[in-house]
Design an enzyme around this catalytic site. Structure first.
Site: not given
Ligand SMILES: Nc1ncnc2c1ncn2[C@@H]1O[C@H](COP(=O)(O)OP(=O)(O)O)[C@@H](O)[C@H]1O
Ligand SMILES: C[C@@](O)(CCOP(=O)(O)O)CC(=O)O
Ligand SMILES: [Mg+2]
Length: 355
Positions: A10, A136, A144-147, A193, A204
């Site tokens: 995101k 990924s 960019l919200g990888s977690s 998260e 996120d």
């Protein structure tokens, strides 16, 4: 039996960090995803190993299911039927299982994701042997919200095996979750998260779960429908940083300057709300589109100024800001800051992910 699930990363258009303190934020999913494949061994395999493979970072982990069960089951029921936070005590026990895997020092920051994996896997599916592979398109730790994409895609793969979860019809070759199961998915992903971020807002994982563009405040999402051509450039400073530490830093600054930071968060709340109104309002003609673009760019610049006030900008971000300013383009950091990615908005720049 094998399942593959994926979830998007995101961009936060406005409101990062302040959203942790109750302000409104606006975020949109992007076309970079994390995928998780989960395969159970066949009966003939006769193994009791739980394997996890972080392909992008070339890390492989394996545990005897019996050892995991022994570590976790004495902490009470390992099967919370509803999304449950991993307690500090349980995190310590799981951390021992992760330490035994001897993650190289250079990659030790990834340990929180392994802990999140073990909590989500055992909570949702229990103590079963399986092989889980994570890949990924997203840069890890870049804002960019990888977690979140990791937690959402992992949870989606896990929930798909529950009889209580029904997957909807085909969507370009992928099955999708119904609304009530999306809520369950999002809540479990939020628990993951929490292990990675410490004190996440839920923004996120929510935008990764529901997609498109959302307005979010204190756990409540509003889907935004916009016909405004939102054109953005994402620049990756390639400066790695840790979201948990940055979020904690803002909380510490808030303890030192409660009134001032409360004003900052209120200002961000107003910016996010106005930005949402601008992008979802109808655009009858070019004149109003130009006017809306001007407002959007000004709100982005204002939000960046407040993020600097929160202490989460960085020299590498400022370099990108100075560069885009030469071309009269408005930019702001996106995500936790401290490095990572910068968002540049303009009416005329082509959309691209650039670094
Ligand atoms: N593809 C992946 N493989 C393994 N772990 C991942 C992956 N993507 C995210 N993670 C986990 O998420 C953490 C990064 O999360 P965070 O610091 O919040 O950065 P971001 O801005 O990318 O969300 C990593 O340290 C790791 O624990
Ligand atoms: C800083 C924050 O607002 C967003 C963090 O984004 P990322 O993990 O850096 O992609 C934290 C949160 O909302 O949980
Ligand atoms: Mg994150």
């Amino acid at each position: 039996m094998e399942v593959k699930a994926r979830a998007p990363g995101k961009i936060i258009i406005a409101g990062e960090h302040a959203v942790v303190h109750g302000s409104t934020a606006v975020a949109a999913c992007i076309d970079l995803c994390t995928s998780v494949s989960l395969r159970f061994p066949s009966d003939s395999d006769n193994n009791d190993t739980l394997k996890l493979h972080f392909k992008d970072v070339a890390l492989e982990f394996s545990w005897s299911v019996g050892k995991v069960k022994e570590t976790l089951s004495h902490l009470g029921s390992p099967f919370p039927s509803t999304p449950t936070s991993c307690s500090v005590e349980t995190i310590k026990c799981i951390a021992v299982l992760v330490e035994e895997q001897n993650i190289p020092e250079a990659k030790i920051g990834l340990a929180s994701g392994v802990i999140a994996f073990l909590w989500l896997y055992t909570s949702i599916l229990g103590f079963k042997p399986a092989t889980v592979v994570v890949t990924s398109d997203l840069p890890i730790g870049a804002g960019l919200g990888s977690s979140a994409a990791f937690c959402v895609s992992l949870t989606a793969a896990l929930l798909s095996f529950l009889d209580s979860v029904s997957l909807d019809t085909n969507h370009q070759g992928w099955l999708t979750f119904g609304e009530s199961d999306l809520d369950l998915l999002n809540k479990w992903a939020f628990e993951g998260e929490k292990i990675i971020h410490g004190k996440p807002s839920g923004l996120d994982n929510t935008v990764s779960t529901y997609g498109n563009i959302i307005k979010f405040r204190s756990g409540k999402l509003t889907r935004i429908k916009s016909n405004m051509p939102l054109k953005m450039l994402i620049t990756n400073t390639k400066v790695s940083r840790n979201t948990k530490a940055l979020v904690a830093g803002v909380s510490e600054r808030t303890l030192r300057h409660p009134d001032a930071m409360s004003s900052v968060f209120n200002a961000v709340d107003s910016i996010s709300k106005e930005l949402a109104t601008v992008i979802e309002s109808p655009t009858p003609d070019d004149l109003s589109l130009t006017e809306k673009e001007g407002k959007l760019e000004e709100l982005i610049e204002m939000n960046q100024g407040l993020l600097q006030c929160m202490g989460v900008s960085h020299a590498s971000i400022e370099t990108v800001l100075r560069t885009t300013l030469k071309y009269k383009l408005a930019s702001k950091l996106t995500g936790a800051g401290g490095g990572g990615c910068v968002l540049t908005v303009t009416a005329n720049t082509a959309i691209s992910n650039s670094s």
